[in-house]
Design an enzyme around this catalytic site. Structure first.
Site, PDB file in Angstrom:
ATOM      1  N   CYS A  69       0.824  -1.213   0.000  1.00 22.17           N
ATOM      2  CA  CYS A  69       0.000   0.000   0.000  1.00 22.17           C
ATOM      3  C   CYS A  69       0.851   1.254   0.000  1.00 22.17           C
ATOM      4  O   CYS A  69       0.444   2.290  -0.541  1.00 22.17           O
ATOM      5  CB  CYS A  69      -0.917   0.009   1.221  1.00 22.17           C
ATOM      6  SG  CYS A  69      -1.862  -1.506   1.479  1.00 22.17           S
ATOM      7  N   ASP A 101      -2.161  -4.035   7.710  1.00 25.82           N
ATOM      8  CA  ASP A 101      -3.248  -4.813   8.286  1.00 25.82           C
ATOM      9  C   ASP A 101      -3.319  -6.210   7.675  1.00 25.82           C
ATOM     10  O   ASP A 101      -3.542  -7.204   8.378  1.00 25.82           O
ATOM     11  CB  ASP A 101      -4.581  -4.102   8.059  1.00 25.82           C
ATOM     12  CG  ASP A 101      -4.701  -2.837   8.888  1.00 25.82           C
ATOM     13  OD1 ASP A 101      -3.756  -2.518   9.635  1.00 25.82           O
ATOM     14  OD2 ASP A 101      -5.735  -2.163   8.785  1.00 25.82           O
ATOM     15  N   CYS A 142      -1.984   3.195   3.271  1.00 27.69           N
ATOM     16  CA  CYS A 142      -2.680   2.087   3.938  1.00 27.69           C
ATOM     17  C   CYS A 142      -3.757   2.601   4.887  1.00 27.69           C
ATOM     18  O   CYS A 142      -3.836   3.787   5.189  1.00 27.69           O
ATOM     19  CB  CYS A 142      -1.686   1.180   4.665  1.00 27.69           C
ATOM     20  SG  CYS A 142      -0.767   2.026   5.934  1.00 27.69           S
ATOM     21  N   ASP A 143      -4.548   1.669   5.387  1.00 25.99           N
ATOM     22  CA  ASP A 143      -5.807   1.991   6.058  1.00 25.99           C
ATOM     23  C   ASP A 143      -5.708   3.065   7.139  1.00 25.99           C
ATOM     24  O   ASP A 143      -6.501   3.996   7.171  1.00 25.99           O
ATOM     25  CB  ASP A 143      -6.387   0.730   6.700  1.00 25.99           C
ATOM     26  CG  ASP A 143      -6.835  -0.292   5.673  1.00 25.99           C
ATOM     27  OD1 ASP A 143      -6.658  -0.039   4.472  1.00 25.99           O
ATOM     28  OD2 ASP A 143      -7.356  -1.350   6.070  1.00 25.99           O
ATOM     29  N   LYS A 144      -4.762   2.936   8.063  1.00 27.33           N
ATOM     30  CA  LYS A 144      -4.709   3.858   9.202  1.00 27.33           C
ATOM     31  C   LYS A 144      -3.897   5.108   8.907  1.00 27.33           C
ATOM     32  O   LYS A 144      -4.019   6.105   9.614  1.00 27.33           O
ATOM     33  CB  LYS A 144      -4.136   3.154  10.436  1.00 27.33           C
ATOM     34  CG  LYS A 144      -4.816   1.851  10.785  1.00 27.33           C
ATOM     35  CD  LYS A 144      -6.316   1.978  10.858  1.00 27.33           C
ATOM     36  CE  LYS A 144      -7.001   0.638  10.959  1.00 27.33           C
ATOM     37  NZ  LYS A 144      -6.801  -0.248   9.802  1.00 27.33           N
ATOM     38  N   SER A 491     -12.516  -5.736   8.668  1.00 27.93           N
ATOM     39  CA  SER A 491     -11.836  -5.142   7.524  1.00 27.93           C
ATOM     40  C   SER A 491     -12.868  -4.602   6.551  1.00 27.93           C
ATOM     41  O   SER A 491     -13.998  -5.092   6.473  1.00 27.93           O
ATOM     42  CB  SER A 491     -10.978  -6.203   6.835  1.00 27.93           C
ATOM     43  OG  SER A 491     -10.605  -5.792   5.545  1.00 27.93           O
TER      44      SER A 491
END
Length: 575
Positions: A69, A101, A142-144, A491
């Site tokens: 990512c 993740d 990425c996600d966070k 997720s």
């Protein structure tokens, strides 16, 4: 007689008269004789007097080799720097952490995922505050790292632009597109004998062909869409793949944009209004976005002192049609949306239907309506439907309350019908691992109501995502045949009958802590409730006997997190 203080004042006045527009606070580190050592340090990095006199822009990079990512972000940082220089500013790059993740999923390490959001926000805030930068551009993948960067922008309130690192291209196997979700679900298919080890290996080897974030409407693409809907990102940039040259161009343009914001004195507080957050929720639910929206958007809003509740998100979802046919609930990935005009097309259809606030300011220096004025929506198709003939009349997220979730919980409703009541006998697990072991034994059956507790922000700690569990259920053909509920989270790639973020969590004595094996669990989508079918007296009696578990970590970052973190219903913020 001229004193040293007089000379200092003259020097300060001389420098102040030449201060570049937008150099609001970096002058503290560059002006006057007393700052000669500071300027000397800057010159050691190759800066000229002209560079030092220009506005300073912090460029926060989440590039790393931890996750695909973020592995493609470094070239984008160079483009941002070019844009800042060309627009008359001086960029300073610095790094922050990210975690993967997908790689930590299903392990103890996943407890660090949500924690990383706070570390990212804190670290960006710390550098920009300490170095007195005038503006900020953050690039995250990425996600966070996406919400972490946006939280920092809100806290700092200096002119800021957010750049999404871009999504991954789809993989291909047997002539069909595949992605990371395919791999997780293939594990369940392998466990049930539907595919052999050679096929599983082929899927794992072809699903992720290069850099970029997961391609579906999972958490990363949900948050990139939020960035554009909030007005923190340049129009059209949320859907550009990482490897597309348009991503390089828009990153360079972001460097120009942040200088424009500085000269116009447009800050995040001018952009991140209550209306902007309502716009973001509208876009997310119209696209079937991740349940993590209900954590990250309230957290960003918290930094701007805007209250955004689970009920607010629910109410907006109830009046917003689902118009994007995206995985995991639908068929397509962000690349397909990009080929159909990207987020601007989705937003233009919502704006034309009166569902967005068009007067919200954005990082272009123009409003949402002005940005979208010349967008051509084209004909509706199987990727992006029309508002008049949507996939469903309501959005993809609902909030449930009831005796199991007094503070609320979140259900992704794609595939469910309102007015429906469903549930089953509880099968209770204190932690995610027990469910995976039960799945491997084939001990989860149709009609079960799986309860996973002590996985909340404090109890986990860190509120682990459970893609390994949900994907294994789907792979075993149980995705819509069991009910899964947890005080943890899911997720963005998860789908099925899943309820997350149950609050209060078990670790603080929430009702979920009192559920016993065999209790009947009921989801009422007519009244939007989640209940355990026992009397109030019985529930109260069980909770009176409950004792908290000792904290699983007593030192280090996870111990700090346990002490500081707030409930999931308010974004699991730590400050």
């Amino acid at each position: 007689m001229t004193t040293s203080s007089d000379s200092q004042q003259k020097l300060n006045n001389k420098r102040s008269s030449k201060r570049a527009p937008g150099k609001w606070r970096s002058w503290e580190t560059t002006e006057g004789a007393v700052r000669a050592p500071h300027r000397s340090m800057m010159k050691a990095m190759g800066l000229s007097d002209k560079d030092i006199a220009a506005p300073f822009v912090g460029v926060a990079s989440t590039h790393n080799e931890v996750t695909p990512c973020n592995a493609g972000i470094e070239p984008l940082i160079e483009e941002v720097k070019r844009g800042v220089f060309a627009a008359g500013g001086t960029p300073f790059t610095f790094g922050t952490i990210t975690v993967s993740d997908a790689i930590s999923m299903g392990t103890e390490g996943m407890r660090g995922s949500l924690v990383s959001r706070e570390v990212i926000a804190d670290s960006i805030e710390t550098v920009v505050f300490a170095e007195r930068y005038d503006g900020l551009v953050a690039v995250a993948g990425c996600d966070k790292s996406l919400p972490g960067a946006m939280m920092a922008m809100a806290r700092l309130d200096v002119p800021s632009v957010f750049i999404y690192g871009g999504s991954i291209m789809p993989g291909s196997l047997h002539g069909e597109d595949i992605q990371i979700q395919t791999v997780f679900e293939a594990v369940g298919r392998y466990q049930t004998g539907q595919i052999d080890s050679d096929e599983l290996y082929a899927i794992e080897s072809h699903a992720c062909p290069g850099p970029g974030s997961c391609g579906g409407m999972f958490t990363a693409n949900t948050m990139s869409s939020i960035g554009e809907a909030l007005g923190l990102s340049l129009p059209g940039s949320a859907s550009e793949p990482n490897v597309d040259q348009r991503k390089a161009a828009s990153s360079r343009e972001a460097g120009h944009a942040v200088l424009n914001l500085m000269r116009q004195n447009i800050r995040p507080s001018d952009i991140l209004t209550r209306k902007a957050f309502e716009n973001a929720v509208t876009v997310v639910v119209a696209m079937g976005g991740s349940t993590n929206t209900t954590l990250h958007l309230p957290a960003i809003a918290h930094e701007m002192n805007v209250q955004l509740t689970l009920k607010d998100i629910h109410d907006i979802s109830m009046r917003t049609p689902l118009i994007a046919n995206m995985t995991p609930g639908g068929k397509y990935v962000m690349l397909d949306v990009d080929r159909n005009g990207g987020i601007p097309v989705v937003m233009k259809r919502l704006l034309d239907a009166g569902l967005l606030h068009g007067d919200c300011m954005t990082v272009t220096g123009k409003t949402i309506a002005e940005n979208l004025a010349n967008v051509k929506t084209g004909e509706p198709n199987d990727v992006v439907y029309s508002v008049e003939k949507p996939i469903s009349k309501t959005g993809g997220l609902v909030t449930l309350f009831g005796n199991l979730a007094p503070d609320g919980c979140v259900l992704k409703v794609a595939g469910h019908q309102f007015g429906q009541t469903f549930g089953g006998p509880a099968k209770v697990f204190d932690g995610e691992e027990g469910v995976m072991e039960a799945l491997e034994r084939r001990d989860i059956h149709e009609g079960d109501a799986i309860v996973i507790r002590y996985e909340g922000p404090k109890g986990g700690p860190g509120m682990r995502e459970m893609l390994s569990v949900t994907a294994a259920l789907v792979g075993q053909g149980l995705g819509e045949k069991v009910l899964l509920m947890t005080d943890g989270r899911f997720s963005g790639a998860s789908h099925g009958s899943m309820i997350g973020h149950i609050g209060p969590e078990a670790a603080v004595g929430g009702p979920i802590a009192a559920v016993e094996n065999g209790d009947q669990i009921e989801v009422d989508l007519d009244n939007f409730e989640l209940n355990v079918k026992i009397s109030d007296q019985e529930l109260k009696s069980r909770l009176s006997k409950w004792q908290p578990k000792p904290p699983p970590y007593t030192k280090g970052v996870l111990s700090k997190y346990i002490k500081l973190v707030n409930p999931a219903s308010t974004g699991a913020v730590t400050g």
